[in-house]
Structures are given as structure tokens and as C-alpha cells.
Motif scaffolding. Structure first.
Motif, PDB file in Angstrom:
ATOM      1  N   THR A   1       0.872  -1.131  -0.173  1.00 33.15           N
ATOM      2  CA  THR A   1       0.209  -0.003   0.142  1.00 33.15           C
ATOM      3  C   THR A   1       0.899   1.242  -0.443  1.00 33.15           C
ATOM      4  OG1 THR A   1      -0.379  -0.795   2.574  1.00 33.15           O
ATOM      5  CG2 THR A   1      -2.195  -0.729   0.621  1.00 33.15           C
ATOM      6  N   THR A   2       1.936   1.320   0.680  1.00 32.68           N
ATOM      7  CA  THR A   2       2.975   2.661   0.580  1.00 32.68           C
ATOM      8  C   THR A   2       3.315   2.836  -1.236  1.00 32.68           C
ATOM      9  OG1 THR A   2       3.527   1.865   2.742  1.00 32.68           O
ATOM     10  CG2 THR A   2       5.524   3.220   1.114  1.00 32.68           C
ATOM     11  N   ARG A   3       3.211   2.069  -1.374  1.00 29.72           N
ATOM     12  CA  ARG A   3       4.325   1.438  -3.034  1.00 29.72           C
ATOM     13  C   ARG A   3       3.161   1.766  -3.936  1.00 29.72           C
ATOM     14  NH1 ARG A   3       7.301   2.688  -6.971  1.00 29.72           N
ATOM     15  NH2 ARG A   3       7.564   1.603  -8.725  1.00 29.72           N
ATOM     16  N   LEU A   4       1.632   1.776  -4.059  1.00 30.91           N
ATOM     17  CA  LEU A   4       1.035   2.414  -4.214  1.00 30.91           C
ATOM     18  C   LEU A   4       0.161   3.853  -4.012  1.00 30.91           C
ATOM     19  CD1 LEU A   4      -1.722  -0.932  -4.214  1.00 30.91           C
ATOM     20  CD2 LEU A   4       0.109  -0.500  -6.360  1.00 30.91           C
ATOM     21  N   ARG A   5       0.533   4.180  -2.669  1.00 27.01           N
ATOM     22  CA  ARG A   5      -0.324   5.305  -2.947  1.00 27.01           C
ATOM     23  C   ARG A   5       1.642   6.271  -3.111  1.00 27.01           C
ATOM     24  NH1 ARG A   5      -1.184   3.695   2.278  1.00 27.01           N
ATOM     25  NH2 ARG A   5       1.138   4.242   3.657  1.00 27.01           N
ATOM     26  N   GLY A   6       2.006   5.612  -3.601  1.00 28.75           N
ATOM     27  CA  GLY A   6       3.328   6.558  -3.989  1.00 28.75           C
ATOM     28  C   GLY A   6       3.501   6.616  -5.309  1.00 28.75           C
ATOM     29  N   PHE A   7       2.294   6.285  -5.865  1.00 32.34           N
ATOM     30  CA  PHE A   7       3.087   6.219  -7.720  1.00 32.34           C
ATOM     31  C   PHE A   7       1.792   6.776  -7.786  1.00 32.34           C
ATOM     32  CE2 PHE A   7       1.033   2.838  -8.488  1.00 32.34           C
ATOM     33  CZ  PHE A   7       1.832   1.699  -8.601  1.00 32.34           C
ATOM     34  N   GLY A   8       0.715   7.298  -6.744  1.00 33.43           N
ATOM     35  CA  GLY A   8      -0.871   7.886  -7.180  1.00 33.43           C
ATOM     36  C   GLY A   8      -1.552   6.825  -8.541  1.00 33.43           C
ATOM     37  N   LEU A   9      -2.096   5.844  -7.561  1.00 33.73           N
ATOM     38  CA  LEU A   9      -2.724   4.774  -8.270  1.00 33.73           C
ATOM     39  C   LEU A   9      -3.992   5.790  -8.205  1.00 33.73           C
ATOM     40  CD1 LEU A   9      -3.361   2.492  -9.478  1.00 33.73           C
ATOM     41  CD2 LEU A   9      -3.358   1.078  -7.434  1.00 33.73           C
ATOM     42  N   PHE A  10      -4.816   5.972  -6.603  1.00 27.67           N
ATOM     43  CA  PHE A  10      -5.807   6.436  -6.480  1.00 27.67           C
ATOM     44  C   PHE A  10      -6.363   7.456  -7.626  1.00 27.67           C
ATOM     45  CE2 PHE A  10      -2.437   8.346  -4.094  1.00 27.67           C
ATOM     46  CZ  PHE A  10      -2.947   9.594  -3.428  1.00 27.67           C
ATOM     47  N   ARG A  11      -5.521   8.530  -8.143  1.00 26.77           N
ATOM     48  CA  ARG A  11      -5.523   9.481  -9.353  1.00 26.77           C
ATOM     49  C   ARG A  11      -5.927   8.748 -10.669  1.00 26.77           C
ATOM     50  NH1 ARG A  11      -0.633  10.668  -7.312  1.00 26.77           N
ATOM     51  NH2 ARG A  11      -0.419  12.316  -5.770  1.00 26.77           N
ATOM     52  N   ARG A  12      -5.919   7.940 -10.526  1.00 21.96           N
ATOM     53  CA  ARG A  12      -6.277   7.183 -12.104  1.00 21.96           C
ATOM     54  C   ARG A  12      -8.269   6.990 -12.190  1.00 21.96           C
ATOM     55  NH1 ARG A  12      -1.862   2.596 -13.471  1.00 21.96           N
ATOM     56  NH2 ARG A  12      -0.109   4.095 -13.410  1.00 21.96           N
ATOM     57  N   GLU A  13      -9.438   7.727 -13.194  1.00 20.88           N
ATOM     58  CA  GLU A  13     -10.387   6.982 -12.252  1.00 20.88           C
ATOM     59  C   GLU A  13     -10.848   5.948 -12.877  1.00 20.88           C
ATOM     60  OE1 GLU A  13     -14.013   9.815 -13.902  1.00 20.88           O
ATOM     61  OE2 GLU A  13     -12.300  10.188 -15.249  1.00 20.88           O
ATOM     62  N   GLY A  14     -11.321   5.583 -12.181  1.00 24.02           N
ATOM     63  CA  GLY A  14     -12.179   3.898 -12.019  1.00 24.02           C
ATOM     64  C   GLY A  14     -11.468   3.217 -11.887  1.00 24.02           C
ATOM     65  N   VAL A  15      -9.928   3.300 -10.705  1.00 29.17           N
ATOM     66  CA  VAL A  15      -9.296   2.110 -10.778  1.00 29.17           C
ATOM     67  C   VAL A  15      -9.675   1.544  -8.767  1.00 29.17           C
ATOM     68  CG1 VAL A  15      -7.008   1.227 -10.230  1.00 29.17           C
ATOM     69  CG2 VAL A  15      -7.711   2.071 -12.462  1.00 29.17           C
ATOM     70  N   ILE A  16      -9.962   3.006  -8.264  1.00 31.28           N
ATOM     71  CA  ILE A  16      -9.341   2.925  -6.736  1.00 31.28           C
ATOM     72  C   ILE A  16      -9.138   4.026  -5.802  1.00 31.28           C
ATOM     73  CG2 ILE A  16      -6.802   2.612  -6.522  1.00 31.28           C
ATOM     74  CD1 ILE A  16      -7.498   0.467  -4.302  1.00 31.28           C
ATOM     75  N   ASP A  17      -9.989   4.167  -4.494  1.00 31.21           N
ATOM     76  CA  ASP A  17      -9.964   5.503  -3.713  1.00 31.21           C
ATOM     77  C   ASP A  17      -8.699   5.553  -2.911  1.00 31.21           C
ATOM     78  OD1 ASP A  17     -11.719   4.724  -1.487  1.00 31.21           O
ATOM     79  OD2 ASP A  17     -12.065   3.832  -3.064  1.00 31.21           O
ATOM     80  N   GLU A  18      -9.101   6.188  -2.926  1.00 27.30           N
ATOM     81  CA  GLU A  18      -6.943   6.871  -2.026  1.00 27.30           C
ATOM     82  C   GLU A  18      -7.573   6.033  -0.335  1.00 27.30           C
ATOM     83  OE1 GLU A  18      -3.751   9.735  -0.299  1.00 27.30           O
ATOM     84  OE2 GLU A  18      -5.983  10.329  -1.625  1.00 27.30           O
ATOM     85  N   ALA A  19      -8.725   5.875   0.154  1.00 23.04           N
ATOM     86  CA  ALA A  19      -9.684   5.741   1.012  1.00 23.04           C
ATOM     87  C   ALA A  19      -8.292   3.769   1.397  1.00 23.04           C
ATOM     88  CB  ALA A  19     -10.533   5.498   1.620  1.00 23.04           C
ATOM     89  N   ARG A  20      -9.096   3.546   0.299  1.00 22.04           N
ATOM     90  CA  ARG A  20      -8.709   2.036   0.341  1.00 22.04           C
ATOM     91  C   ARG A  20      -7.496   1.275   0.363  1.00 22.04           C
ATOM     92  NH1 ARG A  20     -13.880   2.013  -2.009  1.00 22.04           N
ATOM     93  NH2 ARG A  20     -15.451   0.325  -1.291  1.00 22.04           N
TER      94      ARG A  20
END
Length: 360
Positions: free
Chosen positions: A269-288
Motif C-alpha cells: 500500500t505504501t508503494r501504491l500510494r507512492g505512484f498515485g494509483l488512486f488518481r486514475r479514474e475508475g481504479v481505486i480511491d485513496e481510502a482503500r
């Protein structure tokens, strides 16, 4: 882009009632997904030994992601990603029954003629064990490095999926003033199955309307998975044919699963937050991407009994019968834990779910 190259050619442990879809019952399928086919906790040629092992454990297939520029610092990035087409060839050469798919190849980075030849070649040398998963491929980092302009990638994607079945059919195709037969022709008829990766309802519906399936990647949150599956089924798609991705970890008990997996969840989760995956619409929100939420909402983990219950809940709700496990957690899961989880998936979870779906 390759604009113009092919434009002229385009024209009992659990007994539940399954939803009444009007379709015949499906058998359970178990796949693995990741840039190393769900085996990327190891980054050397030993990955081929592991592929042989999962074949012996009864897995249906492994699915290879196309990623670039990852693996220079494995401790931070978790995985070293290989060329998916070359890795597919090696795995197919070492196995006899295991299917190998792509989850997914990025259309924007591929020449359609070359891709038609390479997928058909893999199909021929494997006696028809190839599944083509493909998406538009709109990652700006990749497009920039490959010198591809983002404008036109949507059209390129749909034109490619019109072109490929024609390229694999008998006969020739026109290319300007010439005609060519694209060779070889694949063994599977009418061609290797095509699975479309997407985050949009429109493309999910378009896929089934054009004779393709979709593939749902496990990094997509459940609300978005439900949305995509609804769009696909409403357009006439069969949910039983969809490889449905989830992070999966099986241990002896629920308590041991959480204890063993928790450090991996924190790193991932640290890695996924680091490259901003949650900024891609329709993928995942930051809270998850908070570890506790991620473990609860994004992961099927626990004892074989608990994991079976969680999958059957998905089956009851969505009609899925193909669990495509992100088993290596992007390579952050230590290899001994991966090997033990795979063994439990193959020897305990898989037979349990086969019985459950047969009863349903």
C-alpha cells in the motif's frame, strides 16, 4: 502510433444457489496474475520451475502483465518485470497444460501486424494455450518513453481489435497496393480468446458487443468491479467467462493469514500510494490504500474455508467462476509464503470450490 499500417484492412463444504442467469453451470477455474504471472516474488529463471509447480497443482493459467521501467530497486518496487511475450514463450515451453495469458498487453505500444504474428506463433508452439488480454495502454509515462502521442490511442485500440481476428483468419489482407497473408495462423479457432482490460463501462459493453470478453484486474476496487461487470453483463456478456482478479493469500487459519500477510500489505500500500494509483479514474480511491481498508476490501485472505466463502459470495453476487489471484502481491510477498499459499490454493481451496460450484 502505427497509423496507416493496417487502416486499409479494418473493416459440498459450501452449498449455495447460483444466480439464475439462464446459462449452463460453469466449472471453477483458478488463475494467477502479475508481471511474473503471479510468481514474481522470484525474479530469476527459477520462475519457470514455479510455473511447472503451479501446473502440477491444477491451476488453469497464469496471466502476465506488461509493465516497463520497474525493478531497478526491487526492495522498493517489489518486483522485477520481464518482457511478457518472451516470458510467455518460456513458460509455455516448460509446461504442457497450463494456459498463458496477458493481463494485459498495452495496445498503444504494439505494432498490430507484429503482435498478430507473435500471438499466433505462441499459439502454434503451445498447441493452443494462449489467451490475449489487451487494453488501450494509456499510461503517460510509457507513451512518452515510446514516443507515442496520447491522441488516437483509443482509435488505435479498437482498430487493432478489429484487425487481429482478420489477420488470423485464412486468406490474405490488402496493404496499400499489396496483399499479404499474415503467418502463422493460430491453432485455436476462430482465434485465441481476446480479453479486454478497461476501467470504463463503455469499453466493457463494447467488448462483448464485438465478440470479446473482459478481464477484471485485482487492483480495481470492488465498487468499480461491480460497475464494470454490470455494464458487461447488461450488454450481453457472460460473467462466467471473466477472469476476476483479487489479491489472494491462503494460510492454515484466518489469524495466521493476517499475521503472515500484514507486513506485505503495508509495503504494497505504501508503494501504491507512492505512484498515485488512486488518481486514475475508475481504479481505486485513496481510502482503500490504507492498510486496514486494503486488507478488508481488496484481499481474499484466510483459511481455505474462509477464502472459499469469500469467493462464493462473489459468485453469488456477480456470477464469476474464474478467480484470477494476484498471488505475489506485486512481488512483495516473501517467496516461502507465496509457495505455501500456492500449495494451499491448489490442493485445498481449488478442490473445495470445484465441489461448491458443481453443487450449485
Amino acid at each position: 502510433m502505427t497509423e496507416g499500417i493496417y487502416a486499409s484492412t479494418v473493416g459440498p463444504a459450501i452449498e449455495r444457489g447460483a444466480p439464475d442467469t439462464g446459462r449452463p453451470a460453469r466449472s471453477f477455474k483458478l488463475g494467477l496474475s502479475g508481471c511474473g504471472g503471479g510468481l514474481e516474488s522470484i525474479s530469476t529463471s527459477q520462475i519457470l520451475d514455479l510455473a511447472e509447480r503451479v501446473e502440477a497443482l491444477g491451476f488453469t493459467g497464469v496471466w502476465l502483465n506488461e509493465e516497463h521501467f520497474q525493478g531497478s530497486i526491487v526492495e522498493v518496487e517489489g518486483r522485477r518485470c520481464h518482457s511478457p511475450l518472451i516470458l510467455a514463450s518460456a513458460i509455455l515451453a516448460r509446461t504442457k497444460r497450463l494456459r498463458v495469458g496477458f493481463s494485459v498487453l498495452l495496445a498503444a505500444l504494439h505494432n498490430p501486424v507484429r503482435l498478430a504474428e507473435e500471438i499466433a506463433t505462441l499459439d502454434v508452439i503451445s498447441d493452443g494455450r494462449v489467451d490475449l488480454g489487451i487494453s488501450r495502454g494509456n499510461n503517460p509515462r510509457y507513451l512518452n518513453a515510446y514516443g507515442v502521442k496520447p491522441e488516437g490511442t483509443a482509435d488505435h485500440f479498437k482498430e487493432m481489435l478489429t484487425f487481429l481476428p482478420r489477420a488470423w483468419a485464412a486468406g490474405t489482407l490488402p496493404f496499400g497496393d499489396a496483399v499479404h497473408s499474415i503467418e502463422p495462423k493460430p491453432i485455436q479457432t476462430p482465434h485465441p480468446p481476446i480479453y479486454v482490460g478497461t476501467n470504463t463501462n463503455e469499453t466493457a459493453a463494447w467488448a462483448t458487443q464485438n465478440g470479446h470478453k473482459i478481464i477484471c484486474h485485482g487492483i480495481i476496487s470492488m465498487p468499480n468491479q461491480r460497475r464494470l461487470m454490470r455494464a458487461y453483463v447488461d450488454a450481453g456478456g457472460d460473467p462466467g467467462g471473466v477472469p476476476f482478479g483479487r489479491f489472494v493469500y491462503v494460510s492454515e487459519t484466518d489469524a495466521s493469514a493476517r499475521k503472515e500477510l500484514w507486513p506485505t500489505v503495508e509495503k504494497l500500500t505504501t508503494r501504491l500510494r507512492g505512484f498515485g494509483l488512486f488518481r486514475r479514474e475508475g481504479v481505486i480511491d485513496e481510502a482503500r490504500l490504507e492498510p486496514e481498508n486494503f486488507y478488508r476490501d481488496m484481499v481474499i485472505a484466510g483459511s481455505p474455508e474462509t477464502c472459499a466463502e469469500k469467493f462464493m459470495a462473489l459468485h453469488d453476487e456477480l456470477g464469476v467462476t474464474y478467480l484470477n489471484a494476484l498471488s505475489a502481491f506485486f512481488g512483495f510477498l516473501p517467496l516461502p509464503l507465496l509457495e505455501r499459499s500456492l500449495n494451499l490454493m491448489g490442493t485445498v481451496l481449488r478442490p473445495r470450490l470445484e465441489r461448491a460450484l458443481a453443487a450449485a
